[in-house]
Each structure stands twice: as C-alpha cells, then as structure tokens.
Design a protein around this motif. Structure first.
Motif, PDB file in Angstrom:
ATOM      1  N   LEU A 316       0.829  -1.207   0.000  1.00  0.00           N
ATOM      2  CA  LEU A 316       0.000   0.000   0.000  1.00  0.00           C
ATOM      3  C   LEU A 316       0.866   1.261   0.000  1.00  0.00           C
ATOM      4  N   ALA A 317       1.909   1.252   0.834  1.00  0.00           N
ATOM      5  CA  ALA A 317       2.813   2.410   0.874  1.00  0.00           C
ATOM      6  C   ALA A 317       3.517   2.600  -0.464  1.00  0.00           C
ATOM      7  N   THR A 318       3.925   1.495  -1.083  1.00  0.00           N
ATOM      8  CA  THR A 318       4.580   1.575  -2.395  1.00  0.00           C
ATOM      9  C   THR A 318       3.619   2.108  -3.441  1.00  0.00           C
ATOM     10  N   GLY A 319       2.382   1.601  -3.429  1.00  0.00           N
ATOM     11  CA  GLY A 319       1.388   2.080  -4.387  1.00  0.00           C
ATOM     12  C   GLY A 319       1.094   3.555  -4.206  1.00  0.00           C
ATOM     13  N   TRP A 320       0.972   3.997  -2.933  1.00  0.00           N
ATOM     14  CA  TRP A 320       0.731   5.416  -2.676  1.00  0.00           C
ATOM     15  C   TRP A 320       1.895   6.262  -3.190  1.00  0.00           C
ATOM     16  N   TYR A 321       3.110   5.778  -2.960  1.00  0.00           N
ATOM     17  CA  TYR A 321       4.301   6.523  -3.399  1.00  0.00           C
ATOM     18  C   TYR A 321       4.293   6.714  -4.913  1.00  0.00           C
ATOM     19  N   PHE A 322       3.937   5.670  -5.648  1.00  0.00           N
ATOM     20  CA  PHE A 322       3.943   5.749  -7.103  1.00  0.00           C
ATOM     21  C   PHE A 322       2.779   6.595  -7.618  1.00  0.00           C
ATOM     22  N   LEU A 323       1.614   6.489  -6.982  1.00  0.00           N
ATOM     23  CA  LEU A 323       0.437   7.235  -7.443  1.00  0.00           C
ATOM     24  C   LEU A 323       0.579   8.735  -7.209  1.00  0.00           C
ATOM     25  N   HIS A 324       1.336   9.120  -6.178  1.00  0.00           N
ATOM     26  CA  HIS A 324       1.474  10.539  -5.840  1.00  0.00           C
ATOM     27  C   HIS A 324       2.801  11.116  -6.318  1.00  0.00           C
ATOM     28  N   ALA A 325       3.448  10.443  -7.241  1.00  0.00           N
ATOM     29  CA  ALA A 325       4.673  10.994  -7.827  1.00  0.00           C
ATOM     30  C   ALA A 325       4.329  12.235  -8.649  1.00  0.00           C
ATOM     31  N   LYS A 326       5.079  13.321  -8.438  1.00  0.00           N
ATOM     32  CA  LYS A 326       4.770  14.592  -9.101  1.00  0.00           C
ATOM     33  C   LYS A 326       5.402  14.703 -10.477  1.00  0.00           C
ATOM     34  N   ARG A 327       6.111  13.707 -10.887  1.00  0.00           N
ATOM     35  CA  ARG A 327       6.762  13.740 -12.196  1.00  0.00           C
ATOM     36  C   ARG A 327       6.668  12.356 -12.810  1.00  0.00           C
ATOM     37  N   VAL A 328       7.181  12.257 -14.024  1.00  0.00           N
ATOM     38  CA  VAL A 328       7.178  10.958 -14.691  1.00  0.00           C
ATOM     39  C   VAL A 328       8.086  10.007 -13.926  1.00  0.00           C
ATOM     40  N   ILE A 329       7.563   8.820 -13.639  1.00  0.00           N
ATOM     41  CA  ILE A 329       8.320   7.851 -12.857  1.00  0.00           C
ATOM     42  C   ILE A 329       9.460   7.285 -13.698  1.00  0.00           C
ATOM     43  N   PRO A 330      10.717   7.419 -13.237  1.00  0.00           N
ATOM     44  CA  PRO A 330      11.851   6.927 -14.036  1.00  0.00           C
ATOM     45  C   PRO A 330      11.880   5.402 -14.087  1.00  0.00           C
ATOM     46  N   VAL A 331      12.643   4.895 -15.044  1.00  0.00           N
ATOM     47  CA  VAL A 331      12.701   3.456 -15.285  1.00  0.00           C
ATOM     48  C   VAL A 331      13.264   2.720 -14.080  1.00  0.00           C
ATOM     49  N   TYR A 332      14.275   3.305 -13.408  1.00  0.00           N
ATOM     50  CA  TYR A 332      14.906   2.587 -12.294  1.00  0.00           C
ATOM     51  C   TYR A 332      13.935   2.383 -11.138  1.00  0.00           C
ATOM     52  N   GLN A 333      12.951   3.286 -10.971  1.00  0.00           N
ATOM     53  CA  GLN A 333      11.963   3.082  -9.922  1.00  0.00           C
ATOM     54  C   GLN A 333      10.968   1.974 -10.288  1.00  0.00           C
ATOM     55  N   TRP A 334      10.639   1.862 -11.573  1.00  0.00           N
ATOM     56  CA  TRP A 334       9.804   0.731 -12.012  1.00  0.00           C
ATOM     57  C   TRP A 334      10.549  -0.587 -11.781  1.00  0.00           C
ATOM     58  N   CYS A 335      11.853  -0.578 -12.040  1.00  0.00           N
ATOM     59  CA  CYS A 335      12.655  -1.782 -11.768  1.00  0.00           C
ATOM     60  C   CYS A 335      12.655  -2.095 -10.274  1.00  0.00           C
ATOM     61  N   GLY A 336      12.711  -1.043  -9.439  1.00  0.00           N
ATOM     62  CA  GLY A 336      12.642  -1.248  -8.003  1.00  0.00           C
ATOM     63  C   GLY A 336      11.318  -1.858  -7.579  1.00  0.00           C
ATOM     64  N   LEU A 337      10.228  -1.452  -8.237  1.00  0.00           N
ATOM     65  CA  LEU A 337       8.920  -2.045  -7.942  1.00  0.00           C
ATOM     66  C   LEU A 337       8.897  -3.526  -8.316  1.00  0.00           C
ATOM     67  N   ALA A 338       9.462  -3.851  -9.473  1.00  0.00           N
ATOM     68  CA  ALA A 338       9.522  -5.260  -9.887  1.00  0.00           C
ATOM     69  C   ALA A 338      10.367  -6.075  -8.902  1.00  0.00           C
ATOM     70  N   TRP A 339      11.472  -5.501  -8.443  1.00  0.00           N
ATOM     71  CA  TRP A 339      12.335  -6.165  -7.457  1.00  0.00           C
ATOM     72  C   TRP A 339      11.554  -6.438  -6.179  1.00  0.00           C
ATOM     73  N   LEU A 340      10.778  -5.448  -5.744  1.00  0.00           N
ATOM     74  CA  LEU A 340       9.995  -5.597  -4.516  1.00  0.00           C
ATOM     75  C   LEU A 340       8.947  -6.702  -4.658  1.00  0.00           C
ATOM     76  N   LEU A 341       8.283  -6.759  -5.794  1.00  0.00           N
ATOM     77  CA  LEU A 341       7.253  -7.781  -5.998  1.00  0.00           C
ATOM     78  C   LEU A 341       7.850  -9.183  -6.010  1.00  0.00           C
ATOM     79  N   ILE A 342       9.029  -9.318  -6.613  1.00  0.00           N
ATOM     80  CA  ILE A 342       9.695 -10.626  -6.622  1.00  0.00           C
ATOM     81  C   ILE A 342      10.076 -11.035  -5.197  1.00  0.00           C
ATOM     82  N   LEU A 343      10.599 -10.083  -4.415  1.00  0.00           N
ATOM     83  CA  LEU A 343      10.948 -10.377  -3.026  1.00  0.00           C
ATOM     84  C   LEU A 343       9.707 -10.769  -2.226  1.00  0.00           C
ATOM     85  N   MET A 344       8.606 -10.036  -2.417  1.00  0.00           N
ATOM     86  CA  MET A 344       7.367 -10.353  -1.711  1.00  0.00           C
ATOM     87  C   MET A 344       6.885 -11.764  -2.055  1.00  0.00           C
ATOM     88  N   ALA A 345       6.957 -12.108  -3.328  1.00  0.00           N
ATOM     89  CA  ALA A 345       6.511 -13.439  -3.755  1.00  0.00           C
ATOM     90  C   ALA A 345       7.395 -14.524  -3.154  1.00  0.00           C
TER      91      ALA A 345
END
Length: 460
Positions: A316-345
């Motif tokens: 939820l905190a990760t989703g809120w962080y991405f939804l309230h980003a004030k600029r275009v989300i860079p590629v490395y942050q999307w990679c960080g999200l993918a890394w987090l999902l793999i760790l969670m799984a």
C-alpha cells in the motif's frame, strides 16, 4: 589573531575599501558571509569539545558521588542521607539553569543537566534502599526515564533526550528479558521522544531515537522464536525493515526536511539489508514450527496473520508513493517495484508453502533467488544513488556487494579447493577486489560531489 578578531577587523576595514572603490557592496557582503562561516565553524567545534569534556567531567562526578555514598552510607542518619541526596541533585539543576540562562555556557549547562539526571537515578535507588522498598524493580528505571523526559521537555535539552532514550531502552529490556513479556508501553515513550526530536530539530538525538526502535524489535527475538524457526524470524525482521523504509518514503513526501524521517529510512534500509544478507545463506530453516503444545496456541496462530498484514502495508505504501509521484516515474523506480514484488513473492512462498517445496529443491531455488535479488539491489542502489544524489546509497551498495561476494566465496569453494590454495586465492581476491571496489567507489563519490556542486552553481 583568532577568527573572531579577524572578522571584527574585517567589518571595520570593508567600508573603507568600498569608499576607495576597491570593492562593491555585493563583494563586501560575500566576503563577510565567508568570514562568518569560518567563525561559526570554529564556534561549533569548540562547543562540541566543551560538551564532550563536560560530559566526561559529569561521569567522574557521578562516579565520585556513588563511591562516596558507598563508603559512608552506614555511618549516616536517614535525615542526613536524604538531605545530601536532594541537595546534590538540586545543586546540579541550579548550576545547569545558571549556565543555560542567557546562553552563558551552553555546553556546561547541558553537562550539569546530565549530572542532575544521573543523580536523580542514584537517588531513586538509594531511597528505595533506605526505606526497603521491594517492588517491581524496572519501575525504578521507568521513574528515572520519566524524570529525564521531563527535563528534556522543560529545558529543551538534546543531551537529556538522549539519556532518556537510553534509559527507556534499559527499562524495556528489563521487562522483556527479565520478565519474559511483550513490552508495548515502550512504544508510547518512543512516539513522545520522536515528536520532541522533530520539534526540537535534534539531529544526534534523532539517530538515537531511530536506532532504539530497531534495537527494541531485536530484544523481542526470544518471544518471536517460540513457534517459529530462525529463518522465519529473519524473514519477519526483513519485512519490518522494508515496511519502515517505505513508510519513511511516504512520510518524506508529505513532510520534507525532517531529519528523523531521513534517518528512519536509512537505518531501516540497513536493518532490512542485514536480514536479507542472512537469508542468502543456504541451510537456513525457513518453515515455522508446529503451534501445538504452546501455552498460547491461539496467539501464535494469529501472529502469522501479521506477516501478510506487513506485506500489505508495504504494498500500500509503495502504491501510494507511485500514485502521488509529481513527475514521470523513471525506469529505475519501475525496476525497483519489480524487485519488490519478486521479493514479496519469494517470502510469501517461504512463509506458507516452503514445506511443499522441500522435496523439489525449493530451498535451493529460494536461496538462488535471494542472492540474485541482492546483486540486482546493489546495481539499483548505485544507480539510484547517482540519480538522486545520495552518497549513502552508493556506499551501502558497495559494502553489501563486498560482504555478499566474500561470503559466497567461502560457501562455494571451501569444500572444493585445497585449503592452502583456498586461502591464497581468497587473499588475492580480497586485496585486488578491495582496491578495485574502493577505486570505483571514490570515482562515483567524486562524480556525485561534482554533480551536486554543479547543481548548486546552476541554482545560484
């Protein structure tokens, strides 16, 4: 001539130089600002040195007072004992008030406040001995902690807040370790300390407040270990560190410039990385033990619900962080999200389906995934550190890479190579690798410093 005298003479000379046409008003102002920064720097260093010397003196005084009471305790009457105890403590606080009024001697005043707090604790113990008070002894530390916290609030003292944090952790540690209980009341004190640290903008105390939170979590290891394996607790601590890191990111979006939140993010990252590193070793028992036969079976069954709850908070905190980003989300942050999902799984399957994978090589697969996640995290931390101008991320990444690579060398080649060859090759790898890593780290640090300097110049 010291810096302060130089600054005073400079103030007298600059108007004359301006009148002669040698300097304009803007240049004169910049020269004064540069000179006053040197004076402030010297003053800060002198204040720190005075505070350190004052604290050392306080420690010697308190040790001397305790030794005096111990040597002459039996020969004193009760009235004389009480008078001596209260007069010494009152004298310390009066001296602190005098030194702090008008900021006469601020460092000395803080040292006297600390002396008063130490004598207050000494008085609690000795009065309990005089009147043979036999009660729940951690309550004495609680009273001592409360007194230190009141001194912090009244005098707005960072030194008193640090002492209060240490005493509170001592109090909670006694409750946890000596009486084998969960100690949630400490969280109330922690919240108050965090609030005071933020309001007072106390940087050193903010470090202590954040560190105490993670130490308090570690103190509960014994309670967590009942009904759980070591690997199960490691995963839980990993999730807690990750949760605090993401919550700190969210709060920093809402309230910028708070030192305690920045420190919380950094220490939470270190806390998470420590347990991620532990999880990378093969042979770690990850599956929870049976709950049957425990004194409070229902509690431990409900405790397992907390793990997916923590995962939910992280997502939820990760989703809120991405939804309230004030600029275009860079590629490395999307990679960080993918890394987090793999760790969670990976952690989710370790928690609930690990036993089903034992016969199919699930343990080996889990360890491989964790090690791959560590190496990808190293790359991600370096990249994000350069992009976000965070030298802390770069240094942390290099340290994590060094520890992981060294441990994998010992794990992999210890049983495959001759012992002498193992140590020779390992020594060469460490020397050459250490030189190469330090060289790369310095290059990245210089690049980061250059980028920061260029950014400041552009802003000016």
């Amino acid at each position: 001539m010291n810096n302060k005298q130089f600054y005073q003479r400079l103030q007298k000379k600059l108007p004359h130089w301006q009148a002669e046409g040698w300097l304009d008003a803007g240049a004169a102002k910049q020269i004064l600002n540069d000179a006053i920064s040197d004076v402030n720097s010297i003053s800060d260093k002198s204040h720190k040195l005075s505070l350190i010397l004052g604290i050392m003196g306080v420690m010697l005084l308190s040790a001397g007072a305790i030794s005096f009471f111990a040597a002459n305790w039996q020969g004193m009457s009760k009235l004389f004992k009480l008078g001596l105890l209260f007069s010494s403590m009152t004298g310390a606080y009066i001296a602190a008030a005098w030194a702090l009024s008008g900021q006469r001697y601020p460092a000395l005043g803080q040292a006297f406040l600390l002396l008063g707090i130490l004598l207050f604790g000494n008085n609690i113990m000795l009065i309990a001995q005089i009147y043979h008070i036999d009660s729940h002894y951690p309550n004495g530390i609680l009273l001592w902690t409360t007194g230190a916290l009141l001194v912090t609030i009244v005098m707005r003292s960072e030194v008193a807040l640090i002492a209060a944090c240490i005493l509170a952790l001592l109090w909670s540690g006694m409750e946890i370790l000596e009486f084998d209980r969960w100690h949630y009341p400490w969280l109330v004190f922690w919240c108050v300390s965090a609030f005071i640290s933020i309001r007072g903008d106390f940087k050193v105390a903010a470090h202590i407040v954040v560190i105490s939170l993670f130490l308090w979590l570690l103190l509960h290891y014994e309670q967590l270990s009942r009904g759980s394996s070591g690997g199960d607790i490691v995963q839980l601590y990993l999730l807690l560190g990750l949760m605090f890191f993401m919550l700190a990111q969210v709060i920093s979006k809402l309230m910028t410039g708070i030192h305690l939140i920045n420190y919380l993010a950094r220490y939470a990252l270190i806390f998470m990385l420590i347990f991620l590193f532990v999880l990378s070793f093969p042979g770690l028992d990850l599956y929870p033990q049976s709950f049957y036969g425990l004194e409070n079976e229902s509690f431990w069954q409900s405790w397992q619900i907390i793990k997916p709850l923590i995962m939910g908070i992280i997502l939820l905190a990760t989703g809120w962080y991405f939804l309230h980003a004030k600029r275009v989300i860079p590629v490395y942050q999307w990679c960080g999200l993918a890394w987090l999902l793999i760790l969670m799984a990976t952690l989710f399957f370790n928690f609930y389906f690990y036993q089903d994978f034992l016969t199919g090589g699930g343990e080996t697969l889990s360890v491989i995934v964790i090690n791959l996640l560590i190496f990808t995290l190293v790359v991600g931390l370096i990249f994000s550190g350069l992009i976000e101008h965070q030298l802390f991320y770069v240094n942390t990444a290099f340290m994590l890479f060094t520890l992981t690579l060294t441990s994998r060398y010992f794990d992999t080649f210890w049983s495959l190579m001759d012992r002498s060859l193992f140590f020779l090759v390992g020594g060469l790898i460490l020397i050459i690798g250490g030189y190469w890593l330090e060289k790369k780290r310095r290059l990245l640090s210089q690049r980061l410093s250059h980028d920061l300097e260029a950014g400041v110049n552009d802003a000016v």
